[in-house]
Motif scaffolding. Sequence first.
Motif, PDB file in Angstrom:
ATOM      1  N   HIS A 260       0.807  -1.137  -0.205  1.00  0.00           N
ATOM      2  CA  HIS A 260      -0.079   0.100  -0.148  1.00  0.00           C
ATOM      3  C   HIS A 260       0.751   1.276   0.049  1.00  0.00           C
ATOM      4  O   HIS A 260       1.522   1.357   0.392  1.00  0.00           O
ATOM      5  CB  HIS A 260      -1.118  -0.167   1.168  1.00  0.00           C
ATOM      6  CG  HIS A 260      -1.703  -1.039   1.680  1.00  0.00           C
ATOM      7  ND1 HIS A 260      -1.397  -1.738   2.588  1.00  0.00           N
ATOM      8  CD2 HIS A 260      -2.079  -1.694   0.704  1.00  0.00           C
ATOM      9  CE1 HIS A 260      -1.794  -2.661   3.086  1.00  0.00           C
ATOM     10  NE2 HIS A 260      -3.158  -3.043   1.737  1.00  0.00           N
TER      11      HIS A 260
ATOM     12  N   ASP B 234       3.166   2.237   3.677  1.00  0.00           N
ATOM     13  CA  ASP B 234       3.906   1.678   4.100  1.00  0.00           C
ATOM     14  C   ASP B 234       5.331   1.697   4.578  1.00  0.00           C
ATOM     15  O   ASP B 234       5.812   1.702   5.141  1.00  0.00           O
ATOM     16  CB  ASP B 234       3.398  -0.176   2.910  1.00  0.00           C
ATOM     17  CG  ASP B 234       2.331  -0.842   3.638  1.00  0.00           C
ATOM     18  OD1 ASP B 234       1.699  -0.017   4.451  1.00  0.00           O
ATOM     19  OD2 ASP B 234       2.019  -1.881   2.811  1.00  0.00           O
TER      20      ASP B 234
ATOM     21  N   HIS C 267      -0.383  -7.539   4.181  1.00  0.00           N
ATOM     22  CA  HIS C 267       1.176  -6.810   4.663  1.00  0.00           C
ATOM     23  C   HIS C 267       1.953  -8.940   4.048  1.00  0.00           C
ATOM     24  O   HIS C 267       2.483  -8.892   3.304  1.00  0.00           O
ATOM     25  CB  HIS C 267       1.090  -6.980   5.331  1.00  0.00           C
ATOM     26  CG  HIS C 267       1.123  -5.262   5.872  1.00  0.00           C
ATOM     27  ND1 HIS C 267       0.219  -4.453   6.554  1.00  0.00           N
ATOM     28  CD2 HIS C 267       0.839  -4.290   4.268  1.00  0.00           C
ATOM     29  CE1 HIS C 267       0.533  -3.495   6.321  1.00  0.00           C
ATOM     30  NE2 HIS C 267       0.093  -2.767   5.004  1.00  0.00           N
TER      31      HIS C 267
HETATM   32 ZN   LIG Z   1      -0.491  -1.228   4.094  1.00  0.00          ZN
END
Ligand SMILES: [Zn+2]
Length: 237
Positions: free
Chosen positions: A17, A20, A130
Amino acid sequence: MEQLPEDWERGVVIVAHPDDIEYGAAAAVARWTRQGKDIRYVLASSGEAGIEGLAPAEAGPLREAEERAGATLVGVTEVEFLGYPDGRIEENLALRRDLAAAIRRHRPEMVVLFNFGDVWARGYANSADHRAVGRAGLDAVSDAGNEWIHPEIADIPAWSPRWAAVYGVADGSHAVDVTDTVEVAVGSLIAHHRYLEALSSDPVEDQARAVLEMTTGPKEGFAADRAVSFELYYFRG
Ligand SMILES: [Zn+2]
């Protein structure tokens, strides 16, 4: 905790994302670009499901723009989005193939990945995206060097990175001194201001400072005021 190897020229950071990377790794990225290294970002999704009250069709482009702005601040101009669905990324062969293809295109010696364990720290669950992107990313590092596993990407020459380094881990094997680059990393997280505004009513800058305070604190057995830790994996050489 040892110093992370820095005798390399090109690195790729692969995450799920927008934001991150800015939760800590960006401080190390800023250090590396100042050393003259070529760092690129590959994001599986555009983070379009990440802003409460904002429809994905609007959130996606906005979050891509925030990611590019944050990347520019730490010296990264090449940011690639693979278009996987935010929140619904699965660890499968297609993801491994697409990440292996990205590694072959960018030809990094160092691949940086985000924590793909079940938890951040005891009691704090990690997210499905993740786990999927980190685990597939680590597999993709070996896949990229094998000419047979993914015949669909046989047109891109095989490439074997030397290392993968995973950040966001509770206590890693290696660290990087980011004392001089924490400030610019705070700026790169502030670039995600629309996202942060939706997360909390605290001022965006306060949120960004608190996050970097947490992720770039001093590390046990490593002589630096501020450091980012990594779990290092060796692949070749
Ligand atoms: Zn993330």
